[in-house]
Design an enzyme around this catalytic site. Structure first.
Site, short mmCIF file in Angstrom:
data_model
loop_
_atom_site.label_atom_id
_atom_site.label_comp_id
_atom_site.label_asym_id
_atom_site.label_seq_id
_atom_site.Cartn_x
_atom_site.Cartn_y
_atom_site.Cartn_z
N HIS A 162 2.27 -6.75 -2.76
CA HIS A 162 2.52 -5.41 -3.29
C HIS A 162 1.28 -4.97 -4.07
O HIS A 162 1.30 -4.85 -5.30
CB HIS A 162 3.77 -5.44 -4.19
CG HIS A 162 4.36 -4.10 -4.47
ND1 HIS A 162 3.81 -2.91 -3.99
CD2 HIS A 162 5.44 -3.74 -5.22
CE1 HIS A 162 4.55 -1.90 -4.42
NE2 HIS A 162 5.53 -2.37 -5.17
N ARG A 221 5.28 0.85 4.02
CA ARG A 221 6.12 -0.14 3.34
C ARG A 221 6.98 -0.78 4.42
O ARG A 221 7.79 -0.10 5.07
CB ARG A 221 6.99 0.50 2.26
CG ARG A 221 8.07 -0.44 1.77
CD ARG A 221 8.78 0.03 0.53
NE ARG A 221 7.93 -0.11 -0.63
CZ ARG A 221 8.36 -0.07 -1.89
NH1 ARG A 221 9.65 0.12 -2.13
NH2 ARG A 221 7.54 -0.20 -2.90
N ARG A 263 1.59 4.12 -11.77
CA ARG A 263 1.53 4.05 -10.30
C ARG A 263 0.90 5.34 -9.77
O ARG A 263 0.11 5.33 -8.85
CB ARG A 263 2.94 3.88 -9.70
CG ARG A 263 3.64 2.57 -10.01
CD ARG A 263 3.04 1.41 -9.25
NE ARG A 263 3.03 1.58 -7.80
CZ ARG A 263 4.04 1.34 -6.98
NH1 ARG A 263 5.18 0.89 -7.45
NH2 ARG A 263 3.92 1.52 -5.68
N ASP A 267 10.48 -9.75 -12.05
CA ASP A 267 10.89 -8.90 -10.92
C ASP A 267 12.27 -9.40 -10.48
O ASP A 267 12.71 -10.48 -10.89
CB ASP A 267 9.84 -9.02 -9.80
CG ASP A 267 10.14 -8.12 -8.60
OD1 ASP A 267 10.92 -7.16 -8.75
OD2 ASP A 267 9.59 -8.38 -7.51
N CYS A 276 8.17 -4.46 -12.56
CA CYS A 276 7.73 -3.43 -11.61
C CYS A 276 8.83 -2.41 -11.33
O CYS A 276 8.55 -1.32 -10.84
CB CYS A 276 7.28 -4.09 -10.32
SG CYS A 276 8.53 -5.11 -9.54
N GLN A 286 1.17 -1.99 -6.71
CA GLN A 286 1.89 -2.31 -7.94
C GLN A 286 0.99 -3.06 -8.93
O GLN A 286 0.85 -2.67 -10.08
CB GLN A 286 3.12 -3.16 -7.61
CG GLN A 286 3.94 -3.55 -8.82
CD GLN A 286 4.65 -2.36 -9.43
OE1 GLN A 286 5.34 -1.64 -8.74
NE2 GLN A 286 4.47 -2.14 -10.72
N1 NVA Z 1 10.10 -7.88 -5.02
C1 NVA Z 1 10.72 -6.58 -4.93
C2 NVA Z 1 9.80 -5.53 -5.43
C3 NVA Z 1 10.36 -4.14 -5.43
C4 NVA Z 1 9.40 -3.12 -5.90
C5 NVA Z 1 11.12 -6.32 -3.49
O1 NVA Z 1 10.35 -6.62 -2.59
O2 NVA Z 1 12.22 -5.82 -3.27
N1 CP Z 2 8.03 -0.84 -8.02
C1 CP Z 2 8.24 -0.20 -6.84
O1 CP Z 2 7.48 -0.36 -5.86
O2 CP Z 2 9.31 0.61 -6.85
P1 CP Z 2 10.00 1.30 -5.59
O3 CP Z 2 10.60 0.22 -4.75
O4 CP Z 2 11.00 2.22 -6.18
O5 CP Z 2 8.94 2.04 -4.81
#
Ligand code: NVA
Ligand code: CP
Length: 302
Positions: free
Chosen positions: A130, A103, A290, A222, A262, A133
């Site tokens: 993502h 990540r 997930r 989101d 999400c 997800q």
């Molecule tokens: N768009 C959000 C998704 C988190 C799971 C982010 O990147 O922070």
């Molecule tokens: N939806 C998701 O990826 O959650 P986290 O950021 O908690 O991993």
């Protein structure tokens, strides 16, 4: 040859069916309390440059349930955080691990890591995409609605990593995608251009969320400010204030519309409390999936 999961665009149609079948089987086995140690002795490294609750827990628990282990590698506490280059990290880690989940910020970093590693690399979220997800969200839709074929999915909010991944899904699968984003916050231009050209059931970008929500089978949103955009949070609250999934938006959608997010969510911003905690919301089941879908991915790749 090793396989990676860097985006869902690279998946073949047949791959989706393999994932859904495996995920459903793994979910059933788990619910029945049956052990399934298909990855006994295997190790997954998980590199996190950003925070996570669901992704970390589901990958870590998933590996444990499959008989393997997962290592949480916070980039701040490893030499990556002190500038060790990707090619050295990727080649060296390939000698210890059986797979890596990353990540991070730049999609290019995950792609470079995958090019240099001799083990499978899984994208656990970048600024651009993502994939884990949306794969598990598609599984949730299939589970709840029987099929996602010809369904209208409406995404309301920021044209971010989650929105981009929905566009990639609509380029590959028979779903109709409507997006409503404020001007200046559109999804990635290239992904959108390719998506609209290749979409099976159409991708339309609206400015008006009410229009986008018309006849929707799924309403999805989101956060307005993603990880890395914290300094824009207050400004974005003003710009996005009309892009909230609430009772008014629900009225435009189909009666049996399913509400998805999400998570993590900001109640009162991108979604109202009554809707996210209401009967049409499936966000907790969505989060659970997930685990099952990622276990399927791990079994396939590792
Ligand atoms: N768009 C959000 C998704 C988190 C799971 C982010 O990147 O922070
Ligand atoms: N939806 C998701 O990826 O959650 P986290 O950021 O908690 O991993």
């Amino acid at each position: 040859m090793k396989k990676d999961l860097l985006s869902i665009y690279e998946l073949e149609t047949a791959d989706y069916d393999i994932i859904w079948k495996k995920a459903a089987r793994l979910k059933k086995l788990l619910k029945e309390g049956k052990e399934h140690a298909s990855l006994k002795g295997k190790t997954l490294g998980m590199i996190f440059d950003k925070s996570s609750t669901r992704t970390r827990i589901s990958f870590e628990v998933g590996m444990y349930q499959l008989g393997g282990i997962a290592l949480f590698l916070n980039s701040r506490d490893t030499q990556i955080g002190r500038g060790e280059i990707i090619s050295d990290s990727a080649r060296m880690m390939s000698r210890y691990l059986n797979g890596i989940m990353i990540r991070t910020f730049a999609q290019d970093s995950v792609e470079e890591f995958a090019r240099c590693a001799s083990i499978p690399v899984i994208n656990g979220l970048t600024d651009l995409l993502h994939p884990c997800q949306i794969l598990s969200d598609l599984f949730t839709i299939k589970e709840k609605k029987g099929s996602y074929d010809k369904l209208k999915i409406t995404y309301i909010g920021d044209g971010n990593n989650v929105a981009n991944t929905w566009i990639e899904a609509a380029a590959k699968l028979p779903i109709e995608l409507a997006l409503a984003c404020p001007e200046g916050y559109d999804p990635d231009k290239q992904i959108m251009a390719r998506g609209t050209k290749e979409a099976k059931e159409g991708i339309t970008l609206y400015r008006d969320p009410l229009e986008a929500a018309k006849n929707a089978d799924v309403l999805y949103t989101d956060v307005w400010a993603s990880m890395g955009q914290e300094s824009e949070q207050e400004e974005r609250k003003k710009i996005f204030k009309n892009y909230q999934i609430n009772k008014r938006i629900l009225k435009e959608a189909k009666k049996d519309v399913m509400v998805m997010h999400c998570l993590p969510a900001h109640r009162g911003e991108e979604i109202s409390s009554d809707v996210i905690d209401g009967p049409q919301s499936v966000v907790i089941d969505q989060a659970e999936n997930r685990l099952h879908v990622q276990k399927a991915i791990l079994e396939i790749l590792l």
